[in-house]
Structures are given as C-alpha cells and as structure tokens.
Design an enzyme around this catalytic site. Structure first.
Site, short mmCIF file in Angstrom:
data_model
loop_
_atom_site.label_atom_id
_atom_site.label_comp_id
_atom_site.label_asym_id
_atom_site.label_seq_id
_atom_site.Cartn_x
_atom_site.Cartn_y
_atom_site.Cartn_z
N TYR A 148 129.38 74.09 81.12
CA TYR A 148 127.99 73.66 80.99
C TYR A 148 127.19 74.79 80.37
O TYR A 148 127.26 75.93 80.81
CB TYR A 148 127.43 73.32 82.37
CG TYR A 148 125.97 72.94 82.37
CD1 TYR A 148 125.56 71.71 81.85
CD2 TYR A 148 125.02 73.79 82.89
CE1 TYR A 148 124.22 71.35 81.86
CE2 TYR A 148 123.67 73.45 82.91
CZ TYR A 148 123.28 72.22 82.38
OH TYR A 148 121.96 71.88 82.40
N ASP A 243 128.98 82.55 77.00
CA ASP A 243 127.89 82.14 77.88
C ASP A 243 128.10 82.86 79.20
O ASP A 243 128.89 82.44 80.04
CB ASP A 243 127.90 80.63 78.06
CG ASP A 243 126.79 80.14 78.99
OD1 ASP A 243 126.15 80.98 79.65
OD2 ASP A 243 126.58 78.91 79.07
N LYS A 271 119.79 84.33 84.83
CA LYS A 271 119.95 84.48 86.27
C LYS A 271 119.70 85.91 86.75
O LYS A 271 118.58 86.29 87.00
CB LYS A 271 121.33 83.94 86.70
CG LYS A 271 121.48 82.44 86.40
CD LYS A 271 122.70 81.85 87.00
CE LYS A 271 122.88 80.39 86.60
NZ LYS A 271 121.86 79.49 87.16
#
Length: 428
Positions: A148, A243, A271
């Site tokens: 994702y 990613d 994050k």
C-alpha cells in the site's frame, strides 16, 4: 458478547460520528470492519498506553501506525511542540526548522542528497512517481500486490487476470486510463517481475516497493529478491523507489535500506519523521531531485509543507534516536519477546499461526508456514484473528483491527506490559 459493547461512551460517539463522517471514521481501518464490532474512541495517550473515552487503559501495539516509536507523549517531542507552538502554528514561508529536518534526514540516509517535505505518506509517494515519470520521460510504473502506497489514484489498482495484464481500478473514481499505466507484480517473485519488465520494454519509469511490507502484514524480502530488483532497475534505466513511510527510522536509524544493504534511487518517508504530527517526505539523488520545482520542471507544492510544529516534533524524535542508539536494541528485544509470547501461547493451544517480524514491526498470521506474498496472506483465518483481536481488546490490549496490518512496538513497552499480554493470550 462483543467486548466493545460494554464501551458505552465509544458506542455513543460512534453512532454520533456516523451522522457527520462517512462510516463514522476518517480512515477506513478504524471502523473495525475487518474484525467486527464498533471502534474504540480514545481521549488520551501516555507511554505504552491508550485511554478510551471511558478512561479504560489499553496497552498500545499500534502506536499511531508507527510514529510513536518512543511511546506516546514522550517529553522530548512534547517540549519541542510546546516551544514551536509559542512561535506560531504555520507561516507558509521557509523556516530554519526545515533545514534542520532536511539535514538530519540526509545525514542519516546515504541514498538521499536532497529531500522535499510534504504533509503525508500519500503525498510523498504520489510526488515520487510524478518525479520518476518526469525524470525518465516514461509513463508506466510497477507496484506489488499487497503493498500500500497511500490513496493516490495510481496506487488504488488491483492485479489483472494474469501476470502480463494491466492493473484494473479497485475503487470507484479511479479511471481505466489511470489504471493502464500501473502494472502489478508479485512480491518475492523476481522471475515474474523480469517478465513484466520485458513485456513493457522501455516504458517503465519506476518500480515502487515497501522493502519490508506492512500492509499485507509483515512480509520480508527473500534473499536475493531486492538485490535482483536493484540490478534489474539498473539494467533497464528504471528508478527504484523505496516506500519507507512505515520502515523509515523504525527498523534502524538508517531505515530498511541500510539494514538490507540496498540503495534506492528515491525514498518516501513519513510517520516517525513527524514525531506523531502529520508529515511526509521524498528524497533521493541530487540529479533526480533537482528536477523538482522550483529547481526543475516537475511541479509539486503544499501550503503546509514543512509545517514548523511538525518539523519540531520530527526533529526532536530523530535527534533522540540519533543520540540514543540503544533505543533500537531495546525495542528489538521487546519485539522478539512479544513474538515469542504469541508463538508459545498459541502453539500450546494448537492454533495454526505464524509470526513474522523485522525489528519492531511484526504480524501474527493465523496461518502456518511463511507468508511470502499477498496471495498467501489472503489464506489466513481472518475469523480466528477477529476472535483473538476482541479477546485482547476486552482485556486491555490494542492490536491493529485487521489481520493484514503490522504491529508497531514502542520503547515504552516493558516487562509489565509483556506479562499482561502473555496472561491475556494464555486465557484465549
């Protein structure tokens, strides 16, 4: 009885939220659709614990999906945010804090010469793909089933009927025209990837991958897979994008790429680099990044990019990790102990399962044997996971509300919390 049914305040809040917010939540996984029942509404967090709207405490094994590596409301981040807030929330203009953040990211990540701050992981991955297309002059890119990369249109693509087909939209609103430039490969299948590249010779701008996945659960790259991927990209003039929104600064101070010994061309971060505040970033080799506006023609902008409060929280967190390398040793040991608890307690009960872990990311799969890709993850017993989830939730342990998400362990989790988790698992 569903343990969440006793959470009267959360239930009331959820009913009210559904009157004003689609599905009652602002991100789908929060709705508990994968596990059943109603979501818990939280009001505060401290250290290893979340506290719900009725002030019940839960040991947190999500940690805001990764950012709270030091635990919730760690003083170093809180103090930095307080100081930043007193100086202003947002300027829409350059600040010195942006330079500090860029420097610490570049110094920690040898593959990054220049870095651009954005506001989310989705912004980072969207921008990296646009940059790769602009730099190479090619239109297509490859992603892996089960990885994702945010909710950008180009990423919301499901695999077609076979390895050689284009992807197809898996969300209304994503056009077939968008989908045709997204190709889907299978994680850990290098021959299949090579075949896909050969079938689209000279058309692929980038391959984007989670080097260690977190969104089909934690799936590790098999030996030689990432090395082969790097060599394939070099041979074909394709940009390799890591990613690392989840893995960045979590698996180690140099992120997954340093741990695994693979150098990407572009890296996406999020994050942890915001210390819990909304943030994202993408960076890479100077010759590529200088194509980003205003240095080059590839346009990307954002009113709140480099927000001073987010920069303060993120820099304080990264600087703490830089100056306290023992953090990684401690959370590695805690995560290993947690994995052992799941394994020992479920094995004793004869429940088929497997635990996959790297560093402080782990997933308890309700299926025996290694999970190597998305299709194998889908074979898990999701009903068994849901029962386990609600058992732990009812006893004050908060897991990701989906079989296909990673747990994230924080520095604040210690022996007290591990003992509580073991007792709860034993009673399952």
């Amino acid at each position: 009885m569903n343990p969440t049914s006793a959470l009267d305040t959360s239930k009331r809040l959820f009913e009210e939220a559904r009157q004003y917010i689609p599905g009652g939540v602002n991100s789908p996984v929060r709705a508990f659709r994968s596990v059943g029942g109603d979501p818990v509404f939280f009001q505060r967090a401290l250290g290893a614990y979340l506290y719900d709207a009725d002030n019940k405490a839960y040991i947190d094994l999500i940690n805001s999906w990764g950012p709270a590596i030091l635990g919730h409301t760690h003083p170093v981040a809180v103090d930095a945010v307080k100081q930043a807030l007193q100086q202003g929330f947002s300027f829409g203009a350059p600040t010195e804090r942006e330079i500090d953040m860029a420097k610490i990211i570049v110094e920690a990540t040898p593959s990054i010469d220049l870095v651009r701050m954005v506001n989310s992981g989705t912004e980072a991955t969207m921008s990296a793909i646009r940059l790769a297309r602009g730099y190479t002059g090619r239109s297509k890119f490859i992603k892996f089933a089960g990885c994702y990369h945010g909710h950008g249109d180009s990423f919301l693509i499901a695999a077609g009927s076979g390895a050689m087909t284009f992807g197809v939209p898996n969300s209304p609103g994503v056009t077939p025209g968008t989908a045709q430039d997204t190709l889907i490969a299978t994680f850990n299948d290098l021959p299949g990837l090579e075949e896909l590249v050969a079938a689209n010779q000279g058309e692929i701008a980038a391959i984007i991958i989670e080097p260690v996945t977190g969104n089909m659960g934690v799936v590790l790259p098999e030996p030689g897979f990432l090395e082969g991927l790097r060599a394939l990209c070099d041979d074909q003039g394709i940009l390799l994008i890591f990613d690392e929104v989840m893995t960045g600064f979590r698996l180690g101070y140099g992120s997954a790429q340093q741990l695994l010994g693979i150098t990407p061309d572009l890296t996406c971060l999020g994050k942890i680099i915001g210390g819990g505040m909304p943030v994202g970033a993408y960076g890479g080799r100077r010759e590529i990044m200088e194509n980003v506006s205003p240095s080059g023609p590839v346009y990307q902008a954002g009113t709140l990019s480099g927000n001073p409060v987010a920069m303060a929280a993120g820099y304080a967190t990264l600087n703490y990790l830089r100056t306290h390398p023992e953090v990684y040793t401690r959370i590695e040991a805690t995560s290993a102990a947690l994995a052992d608890i799941f394994t020992s307690e479920l094995t004793a009960k004869g429940i088929p399962h497997g635990v996959q872990r790297m560093g402080s990311m782990l997933t308890l799969f309700f299926k025996e044997g290694p999970i190597r890709n998305y299709d194998e993850a889908l074979e898990c017993d999701t009903e068994a996971f849901a029962r386990f989830f609600h058992h732990l939730l009812g006893h004050g342990v908060y897991l990701p509300p989906s079989q296909f998400e990673a747990m994230f362990v924080s520095l604040a989790v210690g022996d007290t919390e591990l003992n509580k988790i073991q007792e709860t698992c034993r009673a399952f």
